[in-house]
Design a protein around this motif. Structure first.
Motif, PDB file in Angstrom:
ATOM      1  N   MET A 115       2.747  11.009  -1.598  1.00 18.95           N
ATOM      2  CA  MET A 115       3.115   9.718  -1.034  1.00 18.95           C
ATOM      3  C   MET A 115       1.854   8.910  -0.818  1.00 18.95           C
ATOM      4  O   MET A 115       0.890   9.367  -0.245  1.00 18.95           O
ATOM      5  N   SER A 116       1.879   7.683  -1.294  1.00 18.20           N
ATOM      6  CA  SER A 116       0.722   6.828  -1.081  1.00 18.20           C
ATOM      7  C   SER A 116       0.813   6.182   0.296  1.00 18.20           C
ATOM      8  O   SER A 116       1.840   6.205   0.940  1.00 18.20           O
ATOM      9  N   ASP A 117      -0.316   5.621   0.754  1.00 19.21           N
ATOM     10  CA  ASP A 117      -0.254   4.897   2.017  1.00 19.21           C
ATOM     11  C   ASP A 117       0.565   3.629   1.802  1.00 19.21           C
ATOM     12  O   ASP A 117       1.288   3.520   0.836  1.00 19.21           O
ATOM     13  N   ASN A 118       0.481   2.657   2.646  1.00 21.86           N
ATOM     14  CA  ASN A 118       1.317   1.467   2.536  1.00 21.86           C
ATOM     15  C   ASN A 118       0.916   0.526   1.411  1.00 21.86           C
ATOM     16  O   ASN A 118       1.530  -0.509   1.232  1.00 21.86           O
ATOM     17  N   THR A 119      -0.131   0.842   0.658  1.00 20.39           N
ATOM     18  CA  THR A 119      -0.514   0.034  -0.482  1.00 20.39           C
ATOM     19  C   THR A 119       0.086   0.654  -1.734  1.00 20.39           C
ATOM     20  O   THR A 119      -0.330   1.730  -2.153  1.00 20.39           O
ATOM     21  N   PRO A 120       1.087  -0.003  -2.330  1.00 19.45           N
ATOM     22  CA  PRO A 120       1.722   0.578  -3.519  1.00 19.45           C
ATOM     23  C   PRO A 120       0.729   0.783  -4.653  1.00 19.45           C
ATOM     24  O   PRO A 120      -0.070  -0.104  -4.965  1.00 19.45           O
ATOM     25  N   LEU A 121       0.771   1.957  -5.244  1.00 19.27           N
ATOM     26  CA  LEU A 121      -0.120   2.311  -6.341  1.00 19.27           C
ATOM     27  C   LEU A 121       0.327   1.661  -7.649  1.00 19.27           C
ATOM     28  O   LEU A 121      -0.491   1.283  -8.468  1.00 19.27           O
ATOM     29  N   HIS A 122       1.649   1.537  -7.839  1.00 18.36           N
ATOM     30  CA  HIS A 122       2.185   1.117  -9.128  1.00 18.36           C
ATOM     31  C   HIS A 122       2.612  -0.344  -9.195  1.00 18.36           C
ATOM     32  O   HIS A 122       2.558  -0.947 -10.255  1.00 18.36           O
ATOM     33  N   LEU A 123       3.050  -0.912  -8.102  1.00 19.74           N
ATOM     34  CA  LEU A 123       3.613  -2.254  -8.092  1.00 19.74           C
ATOM     35  C   LEU A 123       2.596  -3.275  -8.593  1.00 19.74           C
ATOM     36  O   LEU A 123       1.503  -3.390  -8.069  1.00 19.74           O
ATOM     37  N   GLY A 124       2.945  -3.988  -9.653  1.00 21.74           N
ATOM     38  CA  GLY A 124       2.072  -5.004 -10.208  1.00 21.74           C
ATOM     39  C   GLY A 124       0.901  -4.464 -11.005  1.00 21.74           C
ATOM     40  O   GLY A 124       0.005  -5.214 -11.378  1.00 21.74           O
ATOM     41  N   GLN A 125       0.894  -3.163 -11.266  1.00 25.75           N
ATOM     42  CA  GLN A 125      -0.201  -2.530 -11.992  1.00 25.75           C
ATOM     43  C   GLN A 125       0.323  -1.868 -13.262  1.00 25.75           C
ATOM     44  O   GLN A 125       1.475  -1.454 -13.321  1.00 25.75           O
ATOM     45  N   ALA A 126      -0.525  -1.735 -14.263  1.00 20.72           N
ATOM     46  CA  ALA A 126      -0.170  -0.942 -15.441  1.00 20.72           C
ATOM     47  C   ALA A 126      -0.201   0.520 -15.016  1.00 20.72           C
ATOM     48  O   ALA A 126      -1.161   0.975 -14.394  1.00 20.72           O
ATOM     49  N   VAL A 168       3.222  10.061  -8.131  1.00 25.68           N
ATOM     50  CA  VAL A 168       3.052   9.508  -6.790  1.00 25.68           C
ATOM     51  C   VAL A 168       4.198   8.534  -6.541  1.00 25.68           C
ATOM     52  O   VAL A 168       4.400   7.596  -7.316  1.00 25.68           O
ATOM     53  N   LEU A 169       4.953   8.792  -5.492  1.00 23.37           N
ATOM     54  CA  LEU A 169       6.024   7.884  -5.092  1.00 23.37           C
ATOM     55  C   LEU A 169       5.472   6.920  -4.049  1.00 23.37           C
ATOM     56  O   LEU A 169       4.821   7.334  -3.088  1.00 23.37           O
ATOM     57  N   ASP A 170       5.709   5.630  -4.269  1.00 23.44           N
ATOM     58  CA  ASP A 170       5.277   4.608  -3.325  1.00 23.44           C
ATOM     59  C   ASP A 170       6.430   4.245  -2.404  1.00 23.44           C
ATOM     60  O   ASP A 170       7.587   4.160  -2.840  1.00 23.44           O
ATOM     61  N   TYR A 171       6.108   4.014  -1.147  1.00 20.23           N
ATOM     62  CA  TYR A 171       7.089   3.581  -0.156  1.00 20.23           C
ATOM     63  C   TYR A 171       6.548   2.333   0.509  1.00 20.23           C
ATOM     64  O   TYR A 171       5.353   2.219   0.757  1.00 20.23           O
ATOM     65  N   VAL A 172       7.430   1.394   0.745  1.00 21.88           N
ATOM     66  CA  VAL A 172       7.031   0.147   1.384  1.00 21.88           C
ATOM     67  C   VAL A 172       7.878  -0.031   2.635  1.00 21.88           C
ATOM     68  O   VAL A 172       8.957   0.558   2.755  1.00 21.88           O
ATOM     69  N   PRO A 173       7.415  -0.846   3.585  1.00 23.31           N
ATOM     70  CA  PRO A 173       8.204  -1.049   4.802  1.00 23.31           C
ATOM     71  C   PRO A 173       9.592  -1.612   4.472  1.00 23.31           C
ATOM     72  O   PRO A 173       9.745  -2.454   3.590  1.00 23.31           O
ATOM     73  N   ASN A 174      10.571  -1.125   5.196  1.00 24.11           N
ATOM     74  CA  ASN A 174      11.945  -1.589   5.035  1.00 24.11           C
ATOM     75  C   ASN A 174      12.018  -3.052   5.501  1.00 24.11           C
ATOM     76  O   ASN A 174      11.796  -3.333   6.673  1.00 24.11           O
ATOM     77  N   PRO A 175      12.339  -3.989   4.600  1.00 26.95           N
ATOM     78  CA  PRO A 175      12.378  -5.396   4.999  1.00 26.95           C
ATOM     79  C   PRO A 175      13.565  -5.745   5.887  1.00 26.95           C
ATOM     80  O   PRO A 175      13.584  -6.821   6.485  1.00 26.95           O
ATOM     81  N   ARG A 176      14.535  -4.862   5.983  1.00 27.45           N
ATOM     82  CA  ARG A 176      15.721  -5.078   6.824  1.00 27.45           C
ATOM     83  C   ARG A 176      15.920  -3.886   7.749  1.00 27.45           C
ATOM     84  O   ARG A 176      17.019  -3.360   7.893  1.00 27.45           O
TER      85      ARG A 176
END
Length: 151
Positions: free
Chosen positions: A1-12, A23-31
């Motif tokens: 699990m990565s920290d709060n900075t997504p490893l893959h989002l917006g990256q090749a 590596v699975l990325d998790y982001v804060p739940n917006p709702r």
């Protein structure tokens, strides 16, 4: 699990060599104040038979009720894709995916349905969930019919 900075989002990002390397990325739940269900369907999931090394095919459906985080979909796609070269029995693969998501994301609830296409003439369906379905959340059926062949 990565920290709060997504490893893959917006990256090749390239396909991981194995599920363990993914590596699975998790982001804060917006709702986070709301209880709702998220569904991911992977109708073309593949892994390898641990006995023959031949490909196995499944339609996976992952439903979860998030708590503080949600899984970032690109990282989930790469994680699921990493099973293409992974040998595992249907039960191990299906339950292992669910257990990893629960261990890392810590959702309120998660279930996974693995609807595997026939191996040796027998389709195998594997179902796992983290606990009882939460009250007050609409949890629809997964909607994947049992295997019917050409009929």
């Amino acid at each position: 699990m990565s920290d709060n900075t997504p490893l893959h989002l917006g990256q090749a990002s390239s396909l991981p060599a194995s599920p363990e390397e993914a590596v699975l990325d998790y982001v804060p739940n917006p709702r986070g104040q709301s209880r709702y269900m998220v569904r991911f369907a992977a109708p073309e999931f593949t892994s390898l038979c641990p006995v023959t090394g031949q490909p196995d095919f499944a339609h996976l459906v992952i439903d979860y009720v998030p708590d503080r985080t949600i899984v970032e979909s690109k990282s989930l796609k790469l994680f699921l894709g990493s099973f293409r070269n992974h040998c595992g029995f249907h039960e191990d693969v299906t339950v292992g995916i669910g257990e990893r998501l629960v261990a890392e994301m810590k959702p309120v609830w998660l279930r996974i349905g693995g609807y595997w296409y026939p191996r040796g003439g027998i389709p195998i369906d594997v179902f796992w969930q983290s606990g009882a379905q939460p009250d007050g959340v609409w949890i629809p059926e997964q909607g994947v019919a049992s295997y019917r062949g050409r009929g």
